[in-house]
Design a protein around this motif. Sequence first.
Motif, PDB file in Angstrom:
ATOM      1  N   ILE A 141       0.835  -1.204   0.000  1.00 56.91           N
ATOM      2  CA  ILE A 141       0.000   0.000   0.000  1.00 56.91           C
ATOM      3  C   ILE A 141       0.869   1.254   0.000  1.00 56.91           C
ATOM      4  O   ILE A 141       0.595   2.227  -0.716  1.00 56.91           O
ATOM      5  N   ALA A 142       1.957   1.222   0.784  1.00 59.05           N
ATOM      6  CA  ALA A 142       2.828   2.390   0.868  1.00 59.05           C
ATOM      7  C   ALA A 142       3.608   2.609  -0.421  1.00 59.05           C
ATOM      8  O   ALA A 142       3.772   3.747  -0.877  1.00 59.05           O
ATOM      9  N   VAL A 143       4.083   1.517  -1.040  1.00 62.96           N
ATOM     10  CA  VAL A 143       4.954   1.622  -2.212  1.00 62.96           C
ATOM     11  C   VAL A 143       4.157   1.769  -3.505  1.00 62.96           C
ATOM     12  O   VAL A 143       4.556   2.504  -4.412  1.00 62.96           O
ATOM     13  N   ILE A 144       3.023   1.074  -3.606  1.00 65.70           N
ATOM     14  CA  ILE A 144       2.251   1.064  -4.845  1.00 65.70           C
ATOM     15  C   ILE A 144       0.958   1.867  -4.723  1.00 65.70           C
ATOM     16  O   ILE A 144       0.638   2.708  -5.566  1.00 65.70           O
ATOM     17  N   GLY A 145       0.201   1.599  -3.659  1.00 65.10           N
ATOM     18  CA  GLY A 145      -1.122   2.209  -3.524  1.00 65.10           C
ATOM     19  C   GLY A 145      -1.104   3.722  -3.418  1.00 65.10           C
ATOM     20  O   GLY A 145      -1.792   4.418  -4.178  1.00 65.10           O
ATOM     21  N   TRP A 146      -0.287   4.252  -2.494  1.00 63.89           N
ATOM     22  CA  TRP A 146      -0.282   5.692  -2.285  1.00 63.89           C
ATOM     23  C   TRP A 146       0.220   6.468  -3.502  1.00 63.89           C
ATOM     24  O   TRP A 146      -0.412   7.451  -3.917  1.00 63.89           O
ATOM     25  N   PRO A 147       1.331   6.082  -4.142  1.00 60.47           N
ATOM     26  CA  PRO A 147       1.743   6.797  -5.357  1.00 60.47           C
ATOM     27  C   PRO A 147       0.685   6.750  -6.462  1.00 60.47           C
ATOM     28  O   PRO A 147       0.500   7.732  -7.188  1.00 60.47           O
ATOM     29  N   LEU A 148      -0.016   5.622  -6.595  1.00 64.55           N
ATOM     30  CA  LEU A 148      -1.066   5.527  -7.614  1.00 64.55           C
ATOM     31  C   LEU A 148      -2.212   6.478  -7.303  1.00 64.55           C
ATOM     32  O   LEU A 148      -2.704   7.195  -8.197  1.00 64.55           O
TER      33      LEU A 148
END
Length: 294
Positions: free
Chosen positions: A22-29
């Motif tokens: 979530i931190a690496v993929i979800g938030w930037p997306l």
Amino acid sequence: MLSDRKTLHVWLLMLPLLCVMIAVIGWPLIDTIRLAFTNTRLVGSTGEFVGWDNFTRMLSSRNFQKAFSATMQFTLISVSLEIVIGVLVGLLLNQKFYGRTILRGMLILPWALPTVVNATLWRLIYNPEYGAFNAVLLKFGIIDQYQSWLGQPQTAMAALILADLWKNFPLVALIALAALQSVPNDIRAAAISDGANAFRRFRYVILPYLVGPLMVAVVLRTIEAFKVFDIIWIMTRGGPANSTRTLSVLVYQEAFAFQRAGSGASLALIITLAITVLAVIYIRIMRQWAGGSN
């Protein structure tokens, strides 16, 4: 009750990984989607909500249309050539001959080479003053003087595709070679005894075993080719005359060179959607081939 406990235990074990994802993929997306609907600039402005303006402006711009055309050209030609040459090389290396093991080991070297190194290497090969590419063509009488292959709009894209092809066809060849190992020898022998020629044996005996693995290779290579940036940026920086400027290069220019973060984010989402559509089309085509082979 015991099943619920096991399920809870599994989710607790997965919780650290889910948090990282979530931190690496979800938030930037999520942040990219937010930026795409604003006129945020990279420096000096938080931006205001502008709705679909970024998308309509990018889709209707001449720069986008030319970059999309260059991206499609690069993707379709390079991926098609990689699949064809990769399968042919896989078929060759599946035969028994002296030195086959050495060639199989050497096959992985171009693919294992970092893209930056590969791009720099091919830039030297194409050098208009001392490049090996010009020297070979001149020796065989194909050209009568050294050419600037990366400096002409007519030849720059073809030169990039050749460099990308050299690096990535080994991946397809290795996938095809692994799939060929699963073809039963008795089926091949039966096809030969029935009088099937080489083409029919490939079409009706070998191809059904290749379709599944090749679908994976096609999807992976389509995604990589459509969002290609590094090899083009190092070799041509999108030139000459923007003839090799792909969508990823345009995203970089919009977001960082022109500091229009909102436009860059909207273009990045457009690329994601286009990659998804291309992957679905490729998969459906390959499934139709598989259905026709059965």
